[in-house]
Design an enzyme around this catalytic site. Structure first.
Site, short mmCIF file in Angstrom:
data_model
loop_
_atom_site.label_atom_id
_atom_site.label_comp_id
_atom_site.label_asym_id
_atom_site.label_seq_id
_atom_site.Cartn_x
_atom_site.Cartn_y
_atom_site.Cartn_z
N PHE A 291 0.82 -1.22 0.00
CA PHE A 291 0.00 0.00 0.00
C PHE A 291 0.85 1.27 0.00
O PHE A 291 0.32 2.37 -0.09
CB PHE A 291 -0.93 0.01 1.21
CG PHE A 291 -2.10 -0.91 1.06
CD1 PHE A 291 -3.18 -0.55 0.27
CD2 PHE A 291 -2.11 -2.15 1.67
CE1 PHE A 291 -4.26 -1.40 0.11
CE2 PHE A 291 -3.19 -3.01 1.52
CZ PHE A 291 -4.27 -2.64 0.74
N GLU A 292 2.15 1.13 0.19
CA GLU A 292 3.01 2.31 0.29
C GLU A 292 4.10 2.22 -0.76
O GLU A 292 5.26 2.45 -0.47
CB GLU A 292 3.67 2.38 1.68
CG GLU A 292 2.71 2.29 2.84
CD GLU A 292 2.09 3.63 3.21
OE1 GLU A 292 2.29 4.60 2.45
OE2 GLU A 292 1.40 3.69 4.23
N SER A 293 3.74 1.86 -1.99
CA SER A 293 4.78 1.57 -2.97
C SER A 293 5.69 2.77 -3.16
O SER A 293 5.26 3.91 -3.09
CB SER A 293 4.14 1.22 -4.30
OG SER A 293 3.38 2.32 -4.74
#
Ligand code: ZN
Length: 430
Positions: A291-293
């Site tokens: 979710f935090e690429s």
């Protein structure tokens, strides 16, 4: 022109409260106020995380109501934001103690940051500041505690706010006014004569503090110093209020050991007293990274900072695996190694905070990973309902409560819906 309520910050500061002046407040207002007879208490009813995210709306107003919408905003950390010195649109039609339809003219309006939903408990530091601040204002205008009312009491058919018990609130206000709870929130200096420092302070003591928290020692306590202090306070389990009072001095200068974290945990790697210290597992790291690429890869293989996609003002600037902080702005460019190192350091800090919030409640690795992912995204592990439910072994209830945190700046975000679902699933996985 400058309006009449210019005494507000002084009166609140003298009561030991934290005060931030919103630029332009002295000349902000619909027109001049009438005589101040009392205070009307409100909550903002907006669903946003953070200390005082509704502040700009309180200044500007809404499409259906011109600002300012109050005289004072009250942040979750107990800071009073001074919004307006003139008349504000906060009350509308209603009546209290024989004063009818003159709420805006005769009452000071305080909007405290709270969603008004049960999942958003009032922090003690905010509630105490609320009561203490109202007491100081009433004393200043020569009124008694009966002259403070809730918006829901002034306009019972129209308004539900604030969502706490007003007679109890008035009792607490009265005890502040009678001096039954006299000690100010923070003493002016500690036993070693170190002054309590807050934003706006200057001089040698500020320099000393700045050295202790790793800020350029210019002797001026500004926004950067405050943010750095909050971060350090968070890491050592002090209330992250951005004020260096006796407790912060004692811990930061090493006079006193760090405050004890929850049983069975330790901050600095000493063995805990029994239960093992938990770290984020691979499933958790994978979930968070998904979710935090690492966005904004440049041609040179480095990563650029990007604005927060969910918030209306784009703040905070974010880099790498969702890292934010005072050292990150629109000009930040990091290598993959920098991104990874910061992520690992952040994970350790967030894991410690989750450990501290769950104490010795039995917790599986999957549950722990889900809680860290949630906390990394929301920062809310200490106050969230899901933490209380987890600690009470209500695992189904905790899983459900993940799904409540899906808004940013008031809008449901599809990314947050997906993330909460993934966290809830991981939490429930055996
Ligand atoms: Zn209201």
């Amino acid at each position: 022109m400058t309006y009449a309520l210019t005494w507000l910050p002084t009166v609140l500061e003298k009561a030991g409260l934290k005060v931030a002046e919103v630029p332009g407040w002295r000349t902000r207002g619909r027109r001049e106020m009438g005589a101040v007879r009392g205070v009307i208490c409100h909550h903002t009813a907006t669903m946003q995380l953070g200390n005082m995210p509704t502040l700009q709306m309180l200044v500007d107003g809404r499409c259906d109501l011109a600002g300012p919408l109050c005289h004072l905003g009250l942040g979750r950390d107990g800071t009073f934001y001074v919004v307006a010195a003139g008349l504000a649109n906060h009350a509308g039609k209603g009546s209290w103690e024989g004063i009818t339809d003159r709420g805006n003219t005769n009452f000071i309006g305080i909007e405290a940051e709270n969603s008004g939903h049960g999942d958003d408990p009032w922090p003690e530091v905010q509630m105490e500041a609320y009561q203490r601040g109202v007491a100081a204002i009433l004393a200043h205008v020569g009124a008694q505690s009966n002259m403070c009312c809730g918006h829901k009491e002034y306009a019972p058919t129209r308004k539900p706010d604030p969502n706490f018990d007003m007679p109890l609130f008035r009792t607490a206000v009265q005890s502040f006014m009678l001096g039954k709870t006299p000690s100010p929130l923070i003493a002016a200096c500690d036993a070693k004569r170190r002054p309590t420092l807050r934003r706006g302070a200057r001089g040698g003591a500020v320099e000393r503090l700045q050295r202790l928290i790793g800020v350029d020692p210019d002797g001026i306590f500004g926004a950067l110093t405050e943010a750095a202090l909050r971060e350090v306070q968070r890491q050592v389990c002090l209330v992250p209020d951005g004020i260096c009072g006796p407790k912060s001095w004692a811990v930061l200068s090493g006079d006193q050991p760090l405050p004890a974290p929850a049983p069975g945990t330790s901050l600095h790697g000493q063995p805990g007293d029994g239960s093992a210290r938990m770290k984020v597992g691979d499933a958790g790291l994978e979930l968070i990274r998904s979710f935090e690429s690492c966005e904004d890869l440049q041609a040179d293989g480095r990563f650029k900072a990007y604005p927060d996609p969910g918030s209306s003002d784009g703040l905070p600037w974010t880099i790498g695996w969702g890292s934010t902080g005072d050292d990150i702005d629109q000009n930040s460019v990091w290598t993959q190694e920098q991104c990874d190192a910061r992520f690992a350091a952040d994970m350790a800090v967030y894991a410690e905070q989750v450990v501290s919030a769950i104490g010795d409640a039995p917790t599986t690795q999957n549950q722990f990973d889900a809680l860290v992912s949630f906390h990394y995204n929301t920062g809310a592990i200490r106050t969230a309902t899901l933490t209380r439910r987890h600690n009470a072994k209500d695992y189904a209830g905790a899983r459900e409560a993940f799904g409540w945190w899906i808004k940013n700046d008031g809008k449901v975000m599809r990314g947050l819906v997906r993330r909460r679902k993934a966290e809830g699933d991981l939490y429930a996985a055996p």
